[in-house]
Scaffold this motif. Sequence first.
Motif, PDB file in Angstrom:
ATOM      1  N   SER A 160     -32.287 -16.247 -17.091  1.00 52.43           N
ATOM      2  CA  SER A 160     -32.245 -17.094 -15.813  1.00 52.43           C
ATOM      3  C   SER A 160     -30.832 -17.616 -15.580  1.00 52.43           C
ATOM      4  O   SER A 160     -30.347 -18.463 -14.816  1.00 52.43           O
ATOM      5  CB  SER A 160     -33.266 -18.577 -15.968  1.00 52.43           C
ATOM      6  OG  SER A 160     -32.439 -19.234 -17.357  1.00 52.43           O
ATOM      7  N   LEU A 161     -29.827 -17.095 -16.516  1.00 49.85           N
ATOM      8  CA  LEU A 161     -28.485 -17.340 -16.226  1.00 49.85           C
ATOM      9  C   LEU A 161     -27.626 -16.219 -15.959  1.00 49.85           C
ATOM     10  O   LEU A 161     -28.004 -15.068 -16.385  1.00 49.85           O
ATOM     11  CB  LEU A 161     -27.844 -18.023 -17.539  1.00 49.85           C
ATOM     12  CG  LEU A 161     -28.261 -19.414 -18.136  1.00 49.85           C
ATOM     13  CD1 LEU A 161     -27.627 -19.931 -19.253  1.00 49.85           C
ATOM     14  CD2 LEU A 161     -27.808 -20.475 -16.927  1.00 49.85           C
ATOM     15  N   ALA A 162     -26.647 -16.337 -15.370  1.00 46.84           N
ATOM     16  CA  ALA A 162     -25.619 -15.407 -14.941  1.00 46.84           C
ATOM     17  C   ALA A 162     -24.391 -15.723 -14.610  1.00 46.84           C
ATOM     18  O   ALA A 162     -24.034 -16.827 -14.932  1.00 46.84           O
ATOM     19  CB  ALA A 162     -26.495 -14.708 -13.419  1.00 46.84           C
ATOM     20  N   PHE A 163     -23.457 -14.701 -14.246  1.00 47.28           N
ATOM     21  CA  PHE A 163     -22.026 -15.243 -13.803  1.00 47.28           C
ATOM     22  C   PHE A 163     -21.839 -14.544 -12.491  1.00 47.28           C
ATOM     23  O   PHE A 163     -22.029 -13.272 -12.361  1.00 47.28           O
ATOM     24  CB  PHE A 163     -21.035 -14.681 -14.757  1.00 47.28           C
ATOM     25  CG  PHE A 163     -19.508 -15.545 -14.637  1.00 47.28           C
ATOM     26  CD1 PHE A 163     -19.571 -16.864 -14.625  1.00 47.28           C
ATOM     27  CD2 PHE A 163     -18.737 -14.639 -14.179  1.00 47.28           C
ATOM     28  CE1 PHE A 163     -18.338 -17.172 -14.142  1.00 47.28           C
ATOM     29  CE2 PHE A 163     -17.463 -15.231 -13.781  1.00 47.28           C
ATOM     30  CZ  PHE A 163     -17.208 -16.618 -13.666  1.00 47.28           C
ATOM     31  N   PRO A 164     -21.215 -15.226 -11.713  1.00 51.51           N
ATOM     32  CA  PRO A 164     -20.751 -14.818 -10.192  1.00 51.51           C
ATOM     33  C   PRO A 164     -19.445 -13.917 -10.300  1.00 51.51           C
ATOM     34  O   PRO A 164     -18.346 -14.256 -10.147  1.00 51.51           O
ATOM     35  CB  PRO A 164     -20.493 -15.970  -9.151  1.00 51.51           C
ATOM     36  CG  PRO A 164     -20.140 -16.773 -10.260  1.00 51.51           C
ATOM     37  CD  PRO A 164     -20.756 -16.570 -11.339  1.00 51.51           C
ATOM     38  N   GLY A 165     -19.419 -12.724 -10.896  1.00 53.37           N
ATOM     39  CA  GLY A 165     -18.552 -11.584 -11.109  1.00 53.37           C
ATOM     40  C   GLY A 165     -18.642 -10.330  -9.958  1.00 53.37           C
ATOM     41  O   GLY A 165     -19.584 -10.293  -9.203  1.00 53.37           O
ATOM     42  N   GLY A 166     -17.792  -9.266 -10.329  1.00 60.93           N
ATOM     43  CA  GLY A 166     -17.672  -8.369  -9.372  1.00 60.93           C
ATOM     44  C   GLY A 166     -18.440  -7.420  -9.922  1.00 60.93           C
ATOM     45  O   GLY A 166     -19.434  -7.386 -10.956  1.00 60.93           O
ATOM     46  N   SER A 167     -18.696  -6.380  -9.077  1.00 57.44           N
ATOM     47  CA  SER A 167     -19.775  -5.128  -9.068  1.00 57.44           C
ATOM     48  C   SER A 167     -19.307  -3.732 -10.111  1.00 57.44           C
ATOM     49  O   SER A 167     -19.879  -2.990 -10.340  1.00 57.44           O
ATOM     50  CB  SER A 167     -20.316  -4.678  -7.825  1.00 57.44           C
ATOM     51  OG  SER A 167     -19.344  -4.097  -7.009  1.00 57.44           O
ATOM     52  N   CYS A 168     -18.050  -3.902 -10.158  1.00 57.37           N
ATOM     53  CA  CYS A 168     -17.486  -3.043 -11.030  1.00 57.37           C
ATOM     54  C   CYS A 168     -17.421  -3.164 -12.582  1.00 57.37           C
ATOM     55  O   CYS A 168     -16.420  -4.217 -12.877  1.00 57.37           O
ATOM     56  CB  CYS A 168     -15.972  -2.184 -10.543  1.00 57.37           C
ATOM     57  SG  CYS A 168     -15.361  -1.154 -11.482  1.00 57.37           S
ATOM     58  N   PHE A 169     -18.149  -2.842 -13.471  1.00 61.29           N
ATOM     59  CA  PHE A 169     -18.458  -3.779 -14.492  1.00 61.29           C
ATOM     60  C   PHE A 169     -17.419  -3.267 -15.508  1.00 61.29           C
ATOM     61  O   PHE A 169     -17.556  -3.617 -16.766  1.00 61.29           O
ATOM     62  CB  PHE A 169     -19.995  -3.461 -14.861  1.00 61.29           C
ATOM     63  CG  PHE A 169     -20.621  -2.104 -14.963  1.00 61.29           C
ATOM     64  CD1 PHE A 169     -20.128  -1.131 -15.769  1.00 61.29           C
ATOM     65  CD2 PHE A 169     -21.408  -1.771 -13.837  1.00 61.29           C
ATOM     66  CE1 PHE A 169     -20.843   0.203 -15.532  1.00 61.29           C
ATOM     67  CE2 PHE A 169     -22.053  -0.645 -13.737  1.00 61.29           C
ATOM     68  CZ  PHE A 169     -21.783   0.266 -14.585  1.00 61.29           C
ATOM     69  N   SER A 170     -16.563  -2.186 -15.318  1.00 58.89           N
ATOM     70  CA  SER A 170     -15.793  -1.625 -16.347  1.00 58.89           C
ATOM     71  C   SER A 170     -14.215  -2.594 -16.203  1.00 58.89           C
ATOM     72  O   SER A 170     -13.099  -2.202 -16.902  1.00 58.89           O
ATOM     73  CB  SER A 170     -15.398  -0.184 -16.264  1.00 58.89           C
ATOM     74  OG  SER A 170     -15.039   0.106 -14.964  1.00 58.89           O
ATOM     75  N   VAL A 171     -14.371  -3.329 -15.097  1.00 53.95           N
ATOM     76  CA  VAL A 171     -12.892  -4.189 -14.827  1.00 53.95           C
ATOM     77  C   VAL A 171     -12.990  -4.992 -16.171  1.00 53.95           C
ATOM     78  O   VAL A 171     -13.681  -5.748 -16.647  1.00 53.95           O
ATOM     79  CB  VAL A 171     -13.134  -4.815 -13.665  1.00 53.95           C
ATOM     80  CG1 VAL A 171     -12.111  -5.903 -13.522  1.00 53.95           C
ATOM     81  CG2 VAL A 171     -13.036  -3.925 -12.290  1.00 53.95           C
ATOM     82  N   GLY A 172     -11.608  -5.260 -16.463  1.00 54.56           N
ATOM     83  CA  GLY A 172     -11.236  -6.244 -17.445  1.00 54.56           C
ATOM     84  C   GLY A 172     -11.189  -7.869 -17.190  1.00 54.56           C
ATOM     85  O   GLY A 172     -10.747  -8.165 -15.991  1.00 54.56           O
TER      86      GLY A 172
END
Length: 492
Positions: A160-172
């Motif tokens: 039920s928890l997440a983080f609002p980040g980008g869709s390219c998951f190899s980004v540092g």
Amino acid sequence: MKISSFLFTALTILMSISTAISSQSPLQNFLTCFSHNSHASNVIYTPNNTSFLTILNKKMFHKKFQTATTPKPLAIITAKDASHVQATIKCAKSNNIQIRIRSGGHDYEGYSYVSDVPFVIIDMFNINSVDINLQEETAWVDSGATLGKIYYNIAKKSSSLAFPGGSCFSVGAGGYFSGGGYGNMMRKYGLSVDNIIDAIIVNVNGNILDRKSMGEDLFWAIRGGGGASFGVILSWKLKLVHVPPQITVFNVTRNVDGGATDVVYKWQLIAPKLHKDLFIRAQPTVVQIGNGTKNVVQVIFFGQFLGTTERLLLLIRKSFPELGLKKSDCFSMPWINSTLFAYSRPIGTPLEALLEEPQAIYSKGQSDYVKKPIPREALESIWKKMIEGQTLFMQWNPYGGRMEEILSLTELETCSRFSILIIGLMDLLNLLKVMDADIGANHPSNTTKFDIARTYGIKYFKGNFERLVSVKTKVDPENFFKYEQSIPIRTY
């Protein structure tokens, strides 16, 4: 006499040692300094190491920099803890060597691992832990962790928890967060930096500071102003956000010759005004039809909705019927699976794919912001240009929602309707502004000319540029942390 003779001999020896040290190369002096200021020596790779190029290319996402003529660092410091970062800063300063800081290596211009003056790389990939606190609903994330690793570790602890980040998951994390960070949930929760509540940084004096000790001005600056202008950021504290156990995603494809232009035009009008739970990206791309004999533009509409399919269909029928979304286009899944779907991975892809290393590619990306709808005629001109370029594709990301309610560091202006990320493969592109040398850069990079810095600084940060300059001047008055597009110090 004996005492005088002894003193003369001792002085002669000291002068010989001093001469020997001064005659050493900056790299030799750096290595000697590092060994005196750090507890480990097995973290440094120089060109004499057989694995030097392997380490250098490990986090070099863009192949155009993997050439024999690309300038190489004097050394790569694969830091494992803060002491290695502190020693690197101290020894680079004392030997007039520039520092480049690399976490994910996705920098389009290679500023995190290439320089035109003598430099060393602080490689953060070993500093990559992710520590989830379910009670606080927070996470401490090291700069060397990738977005995929962050998502993966959050999902291991909570559905039920997440983080609002980008869709390219190899980004540092280091470069992504310090650059602002937008993603598929920004209309609901804002940019990534709007959900960062603390950070740990090593400053120019080698001091380790958290939010309280660094002060609010510096904490503000590193969340979008480019951390490499101010120090080396070790870790970030994220405020996690709530998501439903199941969310809905979809892909709908429309061809330009099948009316896609009208759909894109309507998308411009309504995408920033839709319910903040709904994010719809338009992605025009060039595809081949007729056994590869004809190039046409196809627009993929990717959607993510923090709710049920039934509720989504009601919203679309009311606000965006032109999309023609059907129930069969929609897929219900946990948020963590949607991160793979958003990156065009097939449904059912194992979550461990989030931890994979990316394959290096030839590419160039630029971006800009759109405040007024693009007329249909201009859209048709864009499609024509894309077909001429053949390998060009775009991502049009809508704002509105939470993005209109807050003013983040990057000041993308509340009147912006959407952003455009333009990517050209095989070094084709020459169009628009991500990290982009075409809008101005300082060369050589060991000299920061204020007028040049103002040119790119205002384009990136608008009215916030002057405040960033003030912070930079205060925390790094000798401008040690610099690169081609760094924040300058005030010299007048």
